[in-house]
Design an enzyme around this catalytic site. Structure first.
Site, PDB file in Angstrom:
ATOM      1  N   HIS A  72     -15.056 -10.394 -49.947  1.00  0.00           N
ATOM      2  CA  HIS A  72     -15.318 -10.432 -51.392  1.00  0.00           C
ATOM      3  C   HIS A  72     -14.549  -9.305 -52.090  1.00  0.00           C
ATOM      4  O   HIS A  72     -14.393  -8.214 -51.537  1.00  0.00           O
ATOM      5  CB  HIS A  72     -16.814 -10.290 -51.672  1.00  0.00           C
ATOM      6  CG  HIS A  72     -17.650 -11.360 -51.042  1.00  0.00           C
ATOM      7  ND1 HIS A  72     -18.258 -11.212 -49.814  1.00  0.00           N
ATOM      8  CD2 HIS A  72     -17.962 -12.604 -51.472  1.00  0.00           C
ATOM      9  CE1 HIS A  72     -18.916 -12.320 -49.516  1.00  0.00           C
ATOM     10  NE2 HIS A  72     -18.757 -13.179 -50.502  1.00  0.00           N
ATOM     11  N   HIS A  73     -14.131  -9.572 -53.298  1.00  0.00           N
ATOM     12  CA  HIS A  73     -13.368  -8.595 -54.074  1.00  0.00           C
ATOM     13  C   HIS A  73     -14.194  -7.339 -54.340  1.00  0.00           C
ATOM     14  O   HIS A  73     -15.374  -7.416 -54.694  1.00  0.00           O
ATOM     15  CB  HIS A  73     -12.957  -9.233 -55.415  1.00  0.00           C
ATOM     16  CG  HIS A  73     -12.233  -8.300 -56.326  1.00  0.00           C
ATOM     17  ND1 HIS A  73     -12.535  -8.182 -57.668  1.00  0.00           N
ATOM     18  CD2 HIS A  73     -11.209  -7.435 -56.084  1.00  0.00           C
ATOM     19  CE1 HIS A  73     -11.728  -7.295 -58.211  1.00  0.00           C
ATOM     20  NE2 HIS A  73     -10.916  -6.832 -57.280  1.00  0.00           N
TER      21      HIS A  73
END
Length: 469
Positions: A212-213
């Site tokens: 995930h960013h």
């Protein structure tokens, strides 16, 4: 006197029987077999408070702090603790957490409890984004202070040059914002740790390997050139959390803003494999290092980028993920190594045990030590390096051309970074957390000295010359 059956029950165990001594012998043998010894020329520290392991988000929640128990048991079973400085850090206090977070948000975390969800005015939780992803559970504030305190302690050991590489697997919660929780994260320990590093280091490079960013860290340092963020993650604006971190997300649009072009993102598609990921990492890191010239590195080692993760969508094996840590370590810069996501606990524990071995410079045998506690959770093969990419859940949608375009885009963004930013030398304000620890220790020592003097005087009471003392 004849020996009774009760006495016989307490005979010293025979050689080979289970005992503390034979367990130590097994660990020592494991250290020899794996060539584990203290690194030469640099120091690695390991920061872990066992209290964080007992926290529980809920039976159906994917975040399991118990994965830290499995990780630490593997580290101890291999004997890697003997190659590191081991610390049990204190929890972060209120004032340390408001270095970044808003005080009303911290006060909310201090006072909220699970029963409030059932009260009529439970709407007071919505402003802070509390809900299914970020539930309120018993011990929430303690949990936040424990993992944040470990990251702060690790950062201080790096800034004090007590450690060259400091590890905190309970940290790395990169989604938390200044005044709200997000993505299973409540306090952004990474931001707190980087703020600590910036007291002494002019430039910090933050690397995020989570699937995930790393939006919370990127947002926190959006307008400064003293932190460059580099995130490799799955990107889908509408279908994958948090929906940020595209090619065009490079920092403020105004080039006059110091933070412009200092947020670098590597948006990936499903199913990237070992070879492509490691090569991409190297191709992106090289220009970042040569252009930005960081003086310290923070790397978030989220385990949800492994193949077979409950919430992930990549096809990485443990050694490939660790190769990125190995590459970063070889740069020879002070480094803070943190945990992050990862929702298949046995694989997360394997990964972080392997990356601990990378930090101390040893290569572990694949077979897990037979004396590892909870070894049944690593069944059926009980190996450190299972073939996670063979799960085959996701086809690799990252073409060679797509990956080359990403590298080209990163290099183009770095053209706007006009060399490493200089920082004017100035007085560094005192580290209140560390100063408080020193003062408390001095007070305790003075108290012990006074108690000793008082006891010496009391022993002389009623004797000749007592008042002359």
């Amino acid at each position: 006197m004849t020996r009774t059956a009760v006495v016989n029950d307490y005979n010293h165990p025979q050689p080979g029987a289970t005992s503390t001594l034979t367990l130590d012998e097994k660990v020592a043998r494991e250290m020899i077999n794996n060539g584990i010894e203290r690194p030469k020329g640099y120091t690695v520290s390991f920061h872990a408070n066992p209290e964080v392991e007992r926290m529980h988000f809920g039976p159906k929640h994917p975040m399991k702090p118990w994965r830290l128990t499995l990780t630490n048991k593997l580290v101890l079973a291999y004997g890697m603790h003997e190659a590191m400085d081991m610390y049990m850090p204190r929890p972060a206090d209120y004032y340390e957490m408001i270095e970044y977070h808003k005080d009303e948000y911290i006060n909310f975390l201090r006072t909220v409890n699970p029963k409030q969800r059932l009260e009529p005015d439970a709407n007071n939780m919505w402003p802070y984004n509390m809900g299914d992803d970020c539930p309120v559970f018993d011990g929430l504030y303690e949990y936040c202070s424990l993992y944040s305190g470990a990251s702060l302690d690790a950062a201080r050991k790096v800034t004090n040059k007590q450690s060259d590489i400091a590890i905190n697997w309970s940290g790395g919660l990169h989604h938390a914002k200044k005044a709200e929780a997000s993505g299973f994260c409540y306090i952004n320990d990474i931001v707190l740790a980087i703020l600590q590093l910036l007291r002494y280091h002019p430039r910090v490079l933050y690397i995020d390997l989570d699937v995930h960013h790393g939006d919370g860290v990127e947002q926190a340092f959006w307008s400064t050139d003293r932190v460059m963020t580099l995130s490799l993650h799955k990107y889908d604006k509408f279908q994958f959390f948090p929906g940020t971190g595209g090619n065009d997300d490079t920092g403020p649009l105004n080039n006059a803003n110091p933070g412009a072009h200092h947020s670098l993102n590597v948006p990936l598609q499903d199913g990237i494999n070992d070879k492509s990921y490691v090569q991409l990492f190297k191709d992106v890191m090289d220009p970042c290092i040569s252009t930005y010239q960081p003086t310290a590195i923070v790397i978030q080692c989220g385990g949800d980028s492994l193949g077979g993760d409950r919430l992930g969508c990549f096809n990485l094996n443990i050694r490939a993920h660790g190769a990125c840590v190995e590459y970063t370590k070889k740069l020879g810069l002070p480094m803070l190594v943190l945990g992050g996501g990862g929702y298949t606990p046995r694989n997360v524990a394997r990964l972080w045990a392997h990356e601990t071995s990378v930090c101390i410079g040893t290569e572990l045998h694949s077979s897990l030590p037979s004396h590892t506690p909870f070894i049944e959770h690593f069944a059926p093969n009980k190996t450190l390096y299972p073939e996670l990419s063979q799960s085959g859940r996701y086809d690799n949608k990252n073409s060679d051309k797509y990956l080359r375009d990403i590298v080209t885009n990163i290099r183009e963004q770095l053209r706007y970074v006009e060399g490493s930013p200089s920082v004017q030398l100035q007085h560094v304000p005192p580290d209140l957390g560390a100063l408080r620890e020193e003062l408390e220790q001095e007070i305790e020592e003075a108290k012990e000295a006074n108690d000793h003097g008082r006891r010496r005087k009391e022993r002389g009471m009623g004797t000749r010359g007592e008042y002359a003392r």
